[in-house]
Design a protein around this motif. Structure first.
Motif, PDB file in Angstrom:
ATOM      1  N   TRP A  11       0.814  -1.216   0.000  1.00 10.71           N
ATOM      2  CA  TRP A  11       0.000   0.000   0.000  1.00 10.71           C
ATOM      3  C   TRP A  11       0.852   1.272   0.000  1.00 10.71           C
ATOM      4  CZ3 TRP A  11      -2.310  -4.465   0.820  1.00 10.71           C
ATOM      5  CH2 TRP A  11      -3.655  -4.600   0.511  1.00 10.71           C
ATOM      6  N   SER A  12       2.139   1.113  -0.138  1.00  7.49           N
ATOM      7  CA  SER A  12       3.035   2.264  -0.275  1.00  7.49           C
ATOM      8  C   SER A  12       4.303   1.804  -0.960  1.00  7.49           C
ATOM      9  CB  SER A  12       3.358   2.885   1.091  1.00  7.49           C
ATOM     10  OG  SER A  12       4.113   1.991   1.876  1.00  7.49           O
ATOM     11  N   ALA A  13       5.047   2.757  -1.524  1.00  6.26           N
ATOM     12  CA  ALA A  13       6.308   2.422  -2.188  1.00  6.26           C
ATOM     13  C   ALA A  13       7.334   1.916  -1.187  1.00  6.26           C
ATOM     14  CB  ALA A  13       6.840   3.647  -2.924  1.00  6.26           C
ATOM     15  N   GLU A  14       7.302   2.456   0.040  1.00  9.12           N
ATOM     16  CA  GLU A  14       8.225   1.994   1.074  1.00  9.12           C
ATOM     17  C   GLU A  14       7.980   0.534   1.425  1.00  9.12           C
ATOM     18  OE1 GLU A  14       6.415   4.650   1.164  1.00  9.12           O
ATOM     19  OE2 GLU A  14       7.673   6.411   1.548  1.00  9.12           O
ATOM     20  N   GLU A  15       6.704   0.151   1.524  1.00 11.87           N
ATOM     21  CA  GLU A  15       6.387  -1.239   1.834  1.00 11.87           C
ATOM     22  C   GLU A  15       6.832  -2.173   0.709  1.00 11.87           C
ATOM     23  OE1 GLU A  15       2.495  -4.015   3.024  1.00 11.87           O
ATOM     24  OE2 GLU A  15       2.236  -1.898   2.472  1.00 11.87           O
ATOM     25  N   ALA A  16       6.652  -1.761  -0.527  1.00 11.72           N
ATOM     26  CA  ALA A  16       7.107  -2.571  -1.656  1.00 11.72           C
ATOM     27  C   ALA A  16       8.619  -2.762  -1.622  1.00 11.72           C
ATOM     28  CB  ALA A  16       6.678  -1.915  -2.965  1.00 11.72           C
ATOM     29  N   ALA A  17       9.344  -1.697  -1.259  1.00 11.53           N
ATOM     30  CA  ALA A  17      10.797  -1.793  -1.168  1.00 11.53           C
ATOM     31  C   ALA A  17      11.229  -2.751  -0.065  1.00 11.53           C
ATOM     32  CB  ALA A  17      11.387  -0.408  -0.924  1.00 11.53           C
ATOM     33  N   ARG A  18      10.481  -2.769   1.058  1.00  7.33           N
ATOM     34  CA  ARG A  18      10.833  -3.687   2.150  1.00  7.33           C
ATOM     35  C   ARG A  18      10.673  -5.136   1.706  1.00  7.33           C
ATOM     36  NH1 ARG A  18      11.544   0.828   3.565  1.00  7.33           N
ATOM     37  NH2 ARG A  18      13.376   0.287   2.330  1.00  7.33           N
ATOM     38  N   TYR A  19       9.651  -5.438   0.911  1.00  8.50           N
ATOM     39  CA  TYR A  19       9.482  -6.806   0.399  1.00  8.50           C
ATOM     40  C   TYR A  19      10.683  -7.221  -0.453  1.00  8.50           C
ATOM     41  CZ  TYR A  19       4.566  -7.087   1.848  1.00  8.50           C
ATOM     42  OH  TYR A  19       3.404  -7.151   2.573  1.00  8.50           O
ATOM     43  N   LEU A  20      11.103  -6.348  -1.347  1.00 13.12           N
ATOM     44  CA  LEU A  20      12.233  -6.660  -2.217  1.00 13.12           C
ATOM     45  C   LEU A  20      13.519  -6.838  -1.414  1.00 13.12           C
ATOM     46  CD1 LEU A  20      11.468  -4.171  -5.132  1.00 13.12           C
ATOM     47  CD2 LEU A  20      11.137  -6.650  -5.139  1.00 13.12           C
ATOM     48  N   GLU A  21      13.717  -5.980  -0.417  1.00 14.43           N
ATOM     49  CA  GLU A  21      14.912  -6.098   0.425  1.00 14.43           C
ATOM     50  C   GLU A  21      14.914  -7.409   1.209  1.00 14.43           C
ATOM     51  OE1 GLU A  21      15.678  -1.327   1.335  1.00 14.43           O
ATOM     52  OE2 GLU A  21      14.787  -2.638   2.850  1.00 14.43           O
ATOM     53  N   THR A  22      13.755  -7.827   1.674  1.00 12.39           N
ATOM     54  CA  THR A  22      13.674  -9.073   2.440  1.00 12.39           C
ATOM     55  C   THR A  22      14.011 -10.275   1.573  1.00 12.39           C
ATOM     56  OG1 THR A  22      11.968  -8.089   3.858  1.00 12.39           O
ATOM     57  CG2 THR A  22      12.174 -10.497   3.871  1.00 12.39           C
ATOM     58  N   PHE A  23      13.488 -10.307   0.357  1.00  8.69           N
ATOM     59  CA  PHE A  23      13.817 -11.404  -0.549  1.00  8.69           C
ATOM     60  C   PHE A  23      15.310 -11.442  -0.845  1.00  8.69           C
ATOM     61  CE2 PHE A  23       9.270 -11.583  -1.605  1.00  8.69           C
ATOM     62  CZ  PHE A  23       9.091 -12.955  -1.644  1.00  8.69           C
ATOM     63  N   LYS A  24      15.906 -10.283  -1.019  1.00  2.43           N
ATOM     64  CA  LYS A  24      17.339 -10.221  -1.306  1.00  2.43           C
ATOM     65  C   LYS A  24      18.172 -10.620  -0.088  1.00  2.43           C
ATOM     66  CE  LYS A  24      21.067  -9.357  -3.607  1.00  2.43           C
ATOM     67  NZ  LYS A  24      21.519 -10.290  -4.675  1.00  2.43           N
ATOM     68  N   ALA A  25      17.756 -10.176   1.099  1.00  2.00           N
ATOM     69  CA  ALA A  25      18.530 -10.455   2.307  1.00  2.00           C
ATOM     70  C   ALA A  25      18.525 -11.938   2.653  1.00  2.00           C
ATOM     71  CB  ALA A  25      17.978  -9.635   3.476  1.00  2.00           C
ATOM     72  N   PHE A  26      17.423 -12.625   2.355  1.00  2.00           N
ATOM     73  CA  PHE A  26      17.319 -14.043   2.694  1.00  2.00           C
ATOM     74  C   PHE A  26      17.687 -14.946   1.525  1.00  2.00           C
ATOM     75  CE2 PHE A  26      14.762 -12.223   6.047  1.00  2.00           C
ATOM     76  CZ  PHE A  26      15.071 -13.008   7.141  1.00  2.00           C
ATOM     77  N   ASP A  27      18.312 -14.410   0.528  1.00  2.00           N
ATOM     78  CA  ASP A  27      18.731 -15.214  -0.616  1.00  2.00           C
ATOM     79  C   ASP A  27      19.796 -16.220  -0.195  1.00  2.00           C
ATOM     80  OD1 ASP A  27      19.174 -16.139  -3.181  1.00  2.00           O
ATOM     81  OD2 ASP A  27      20.687 -14.600  -3.609  1.00  2.00           O
ATOM     82  N   GLY A  28      19.601 -17.479  -0.540  1.00  2.00           N
ATOM     83  CA  GLY A  28      20.558 -18.530  -0.211  1.00  2.00           C
ATOM     84  C   GLY A  28      20.456 -19.064   1.202  1.00  2.00           C
TER      85      GLY A  28
END
Length: 234
Positions: free
Chosen positions: A87-104
């Motif tokens: 519901w906001s651009a900040e929330e969308a960015a947090r989703y992308l960061e979480t996927f990247k941080a937990f990669d591997g």
């Protein structure tokens, strides 16, 4: 730009974001989709089958969004996409960061760790009851000495423990003694009712017989107006 916690770089690629060699994301806003409904179909077709995890990250930026989200949900199911709403651009960015941080990383980093000592195991069991905390668990263990003694304790005995109020005591006692299924609970209530309200056998039959004897004796000693002989007058 709202991606701050992970490194990123710009490059020419088919998806909007690539988090790992097997994970990608397409970004779409509801407002843009309402203006250009064919855009998302073209982007999905370009992805083909190059990624295992394909995310459709949707920014909900319109008030009347029910029909749009319903359509995108069906579209994601048909095309093997994982739909994420922000519901906001900040929330969308947090989703992308979480996927990247937990990669591997495997799921062990977010799984609950199994306790190894008795006190912690005891706390896990007792604290599963609503409003009962670790302090209450320690007090109960100190008061009764074992888990078996806690389970066997009555509500009055549990209430003597410091910090255990009326609601906590009732919830804890019910968790240990109430049946898990509704059918078993109904059967138990029926058994309790039968034991608390005993039925005296033969009382109804005896009273009925006594009533019949009393009625017969009364009828024998009385004459109704129908039994009286009728007299004729000249």
């Amino acid at each position: 730009f709202f991606l701050r916690n992970v490194p990123f770089a710009y490059s020419k690629m088919v998806p909007d974001y690539i988090m790992s060699p097997s994970r990608c994301a397409l970004f779409l806003s509801c407002k843009y989709h309402n203006l250009y409904p064919n855009y998302i179909h073209r982007r999905i077709a370009e992805l083909k089958t190059d990624f295992t995890l394909r995310i459709l990250l949707v920014l909900v930026d319109v008030e009347d969004n029910a029909n749009t989200l319903l359509f995108l949900n069906k579209l994601a199911v048909v095309n093997n996409l994982t739909l994420l709403l922000a519901w906001s651009a900040e929330e969308a960015a947090r989703y992308l960061e979480t996927f990247k941080a937990f990669d591997g990383k495997d799921a062990s980093s977010i799984q609950k760790r199994e306790q190894t000592n008795f006190v912690d195991q005891m706390a896990d069991v007792v604290c599963s009851v609503r409003s009962v905390n670790k302090t209450d668990s320690a007090q109960l263990l100190t008061q009764f000495g074992s888990f078996r003694a806690i389970v066997a304790a009555s509500m009055d005995e549990l209430s003597l423990c410091q910090g255990m109020g009326e609601k906590k005591v009732k919830r804890l006692h019910d968790a240990f003694h109430k049946p898990f299924s509704s059918r078993a609970a109904a059967k138990r209530r029926k058994q309790v009712t039968e034991t608390t309200t005993p039925v005296v056998e033969g009382s109804t039959a005896t009273s009925t017989a006594e009533d019949l004897d009393l009625t017969n004796s009364t009828n024998k000693g009385s004459i109704t107006t129908e039994d009286k002989p009728s007299t004729k007058t000249a």
